[in-house]
Design a protein around this motif. Structure first.
Motif, PDB file in Angstrom:
ATOM      1  N   THR A   1       0.830  -1.200   0.000  1.00 46.08           N
ATOM      2  CA  THR A   1       0.000   0.000   0.000  1.00 46.08           C
ATOM      3  C   THR A   1       0.865   1.251   0.000  1.00 46.08           C
ATOM      4  OG1 THR A   1      -0.136   0.050   2.421  1.00 46.08           O
ATOM      5  CG2 THR A   1      -1.853  -1.171   1.239  1.00 46.08           C
TER       6      THR A   1
ATOM      7  N   SER B   1       0.382   5.483   0.971  1.00 49.41           N
ATOM      8  CA  SER B   1      -0.464   6.538   1.524  1.00 49.41           C
ATOM      9  C   SER B   1      -0.577   7.676   0.509  1.00 49.41           C
ATOM     10  CB  SER B   1       0.131   7.059   2.837  1.00 49.41           C
ATOM     11  OG  SER B   1      -0.662   8.112   3.358  1.00 49.41           O
TER      12      SER B   1
ATOM     13  N   GLN C   1      -5.020   4.629   2.196  1.00 50.28           N
ATOM     14  CA  GLN C   1      -4.018   3.598   1.970  1.00 50.28           C
ATOM     15  C   GLN C   1      -4.383   2.872   0.674  1.00 50.28           C
ATOM     16  OE1 GLN C   1      -1.183   3.053   3.808  1.00 50.28           O
ATOM     17  NE2 GLN C   1      -1.823   4.947   4.854  1.00 50.28           N
TER      18      GLN C   1
ATOM     19  N   THR D   1      -1.145  -5.500   5.349  1.00 48.82           N
ATOM     20  CA  THR D   1      -0.524  -4.438   4.550  1.00 48.82           C
ATOM     21  C   THR D   1       0.969  -4.346   4.819  1.00 48.82           C
ATOM     22  OG1 THR D   1      -0.968  -2.780   6.252  1.00 48.82           O
ATOM     23  CG2 THR D   1      -2.668  -3.111   4.569  1.00 48.82           C
TER      24      THR D   1
END
Length: 385
Positions: free
Chosen positions: A33, A35, A350, A367
């Motif tokens: 992931t 941000s 995310q 994640t």
């Protein structure tokens, strides 16, 4: 004995904690992931164009005659006023000298008629001569003055023609090949130029932009989606024919006010310094223009965006309790290998980049931070793309 040993090993293994924590539960997919964070996005457009000389002058003769000499090297730089060709001046010199003599004669005649007029004026005052004789003397002076003016104009005309036998460079720049050799006959204002001079530093670049793109840009700025990029808005970079970038930066000079009816495009003109004559007239180039800036733009890798059966873009984000959420997106444009997102994502989301094979809404995932793949020398994108 074997059962006891196996049981002991099981107890010891249960007491220890493997490094990195417990493994994920069976069947829990792992996803990489990123941000999503807003950033300043500069919008540029790359347009095709051609280089155009800053100044261009075609050298043509102003008088008829035989060329006696060529005084320059083809392909060299010349200065304004430098002698390029010499045309036989013999007939023009003779005409000039003849007109100078005619002027002197007219001036001498004018002196005589003025003296005669002055004498007749005194005689007419005492009625020693008729009034008609005095009027004739006055008219002769006027005629003489006109003759002097005409002779003076003939002298100036012949002087100009004599000066035209020396063909000078009208501008400074680089001169091309000569179409005339010594011994050739040239005529005044002939259609074939003797040579062409082009000023290459600075140099123009004319590019074309579709009018619809200009309208879309103005609309985005009017709606507040884009902001003008300030003083750097007029800066232009240049990509050469071999794919490399020209090292010097140019500036936008003007935008045409008329749309070409055949192509629906608007001509833009940029100017670039060209001290080493790297850019030559007629070269095909691509100009990279800065259009505007979006201060809070959301850029995401293209691999994170997929499309549904109807072709609409979508992506997955990790929500509460590490469960996947599917978001329908609205993209603006592609910038490099990223999409500019208009709607569907928020700052701090995310975004799932890797591990989308088993992705579905509501699936619980583990994640890990996504790492952009390193680009090796062999696979690095070249400037040709």
């Amino acid at each position: 004995m074997s059962v006891v040993v196996i049981a002991s090993i099981s107890v010891l293994a249960a007491c220890g904690k493997p490094p990195g924590g417990a493994p994920p539960a069976a069947g829990t997919p792992e996803v990489g992931t990123l941000s999503v964070q807003p950033q300043r996005v500069v919008f540029t457009t790359e347009l095709p164009g051609r280089t155009v000389p800053f100044l261009i002058a075609e050298v043509r003769p102003q008088v008829n005659g035989i060329v006696l000499k060529r005084s320059f090297t083809e392909g060299s730089d010349v200065k304004a006023g430098q002698v390029l060709y010499s045309i036989d001046p013999a007939t023009y010199k003779a005409t000039y000298e003849n007109n100078v003599a005619a002027l002197a004669k007219a001036q001498a005649t004018l002196i005589s008629t003025r003296l005669k007029r002055d004498r007749y004026k005194e005689l007419s005052a005492v009625n020693a001569i008729s009034r008609q004789d005095y009027d004739d003397a006055v008219a002769s002076v006027g005629e003489g003055e006109a003759d002097v003016s005409s002779a003076r104009a003939n002298v100036e005309s012949s002087r100009i023609n004599l000066a035209y036998t020396r063909v000078d460079a009208p501008i400074s720049g680089r001169i091309g090949k000569s179409s005339i050799t010594p011994g050739a006959l040239v005529t005044a204002s002939q259609s074939t130029a003797m040579a062409t001079i082009q000023q290459l530093d600075p140099i123009y670049v004319d590019v074309t932009q579709p009018s619809v793109a200009l309208l879309r840009l103005k609309k985005a700025m009017a709606q507040g989606d884009l902001e003008k990029s300030g003083a750097s808005a007029a800066k232009v970079r240049l990509r050469l024919e071999d794919g490399s970038f020209y090292p010097l930066e140019g500036s936008l000079e003007f935008s045409d006010v008329t749309v070409d009816q055949d192509t629906g495009a608007i001509t833009l003109r940029a100017i670039f310094p060209n001290p080493n004559a790297t850019l030559l007239p007629g070269m095909y180039v691509r100009a990279v223009l800065e259009e505007g800036v979006k201060d809070q733009g959301l850029l995401v890798p293209q691999q994170a965006v997929s499309r549904d059966s109807t072709g609409k873009p979508q992506a997955y984000v990790v929500g509460k309790d590490d469960k996947l959420e599917r978001r329908d997106l609205e993209t603006d444009r592609a910038i490099g290998d990223q999409w500019l997102i208009r709607s569907g994502l928020n700052a701090g989301d995310q975004l799932v980049i890797d591990g989308l094979q088993r992705a579905a809404p509501g699936v619980t995932v583990k994640t890990v931070p996504w790492q952009a793949p390193s680009v090796t020398q062999a696979t690095a994108p070249s400037d040709l793309h």
